[in-house]
Design an enzyme around this catalytic site. Structure first.
Site, PDB file in Angstrom:
ATOM      1  N   HIS A  78       0.751  -1.133   0.025  1.00 17.40           N
ATOM      2  CA  HIS A  78      -0.017  -0.078   0.131  1.00 17.40           C
ATOM      3  C   HIS A  78       0.874   1.219   0.041  1.00 17.40           C
ATOM      4  CE1 HIS A  78      -3.525   2.522   0.781  1.00 17.40           C
ATOM      5  NE2 HIS A  78      -3.114   2.604   1.929  1.00 17.40           N
ATOM      6  N   GLN A  80       3.908   1.520  -1.123  1.00 15.67           N
ATOM      7  CA  GLN A  80       4.488   1.592  -2.390  1.00 15.67           C
ATOM      8  C   GLN A  80       3.537   2.208  -3.267  1.00 15.67           C
ATOM      9  OE1 GLN A  80       7.764   1.134  -1.606  1.00 15.67           O
ATOM     10  NE2 GLN A  80       7.967   0.247  -3.708  1.00 15.67           N
ATOM     11  N   HIS A  82       0.999   4.256  -2.746  1.00 15.63           N
ATOM     12  CA  HIS A  82       1.151   5.677  -2.457  1.00 15.63           C
ATOM     13  C   HIS A  82       2.048   6.550  -2.981  1.00 15.63           C
ATOM     14  CE1 HIS A  82      -2.378   6.840   0.479  1.00 15.63           C
ATOM     15  NE2 HIS A  82      -2.471   5.641   0.527  1.00 15.63           N
TER      16      HIS A  82
END
Length: 105
Positions: A78, A80, A82
């Site tokens: 998650h 990564q 973002h």
């Protein structure tokens, strides 16, 4: 690297990237309204946040590259996501700011 350590790195990446994303969207609104005075300073702040996110990411990548076993979890993935979307948003916002500046000259 244990799953909880990887999760903490993921949380760091999410936090730094999220702050950068919020600032980018604020800067885009400023540029859209013709206010360019804070854009350069704001982008420097965004770049610093993205640098911190990247440093967190690199910490884990270096551990794995050094042979350490890394227990990945969804939180890191998650993070990564973002980071990558925020990096793309930065490029798009910079282009849009430039376009707004040209139309306001």
């Amino acid at each position: 690297m244990k799953k909880d350590e990887v999760a903490m790195i993921g949380f760091e990446i999410v936090a730094y990237s999220g702050d950068a994303r919020s600032k980018l969207l604020m800067l885009l609104k400023e540029a859209k309204s013709g206010n360019f005075t804070n854009v350069t300073e704001g982008i420097a702040s965004v770049d610093e946040l993205l640098k911190k996110a990247h440093e967190s990411q690199t910490q884990m990548l270096a551990a794995e590259a050094g042979g350490e076993e890394v227990d990945l979890g969804f939180i890191f993935v998650h993070g990564q996501d973002h980071l990558m979307t925020t990096l793309l948003l930065r490029d798009i916002v910079m282009d849009m700011v430039e376009l707004y500046q040209r139309t306001n000259e």
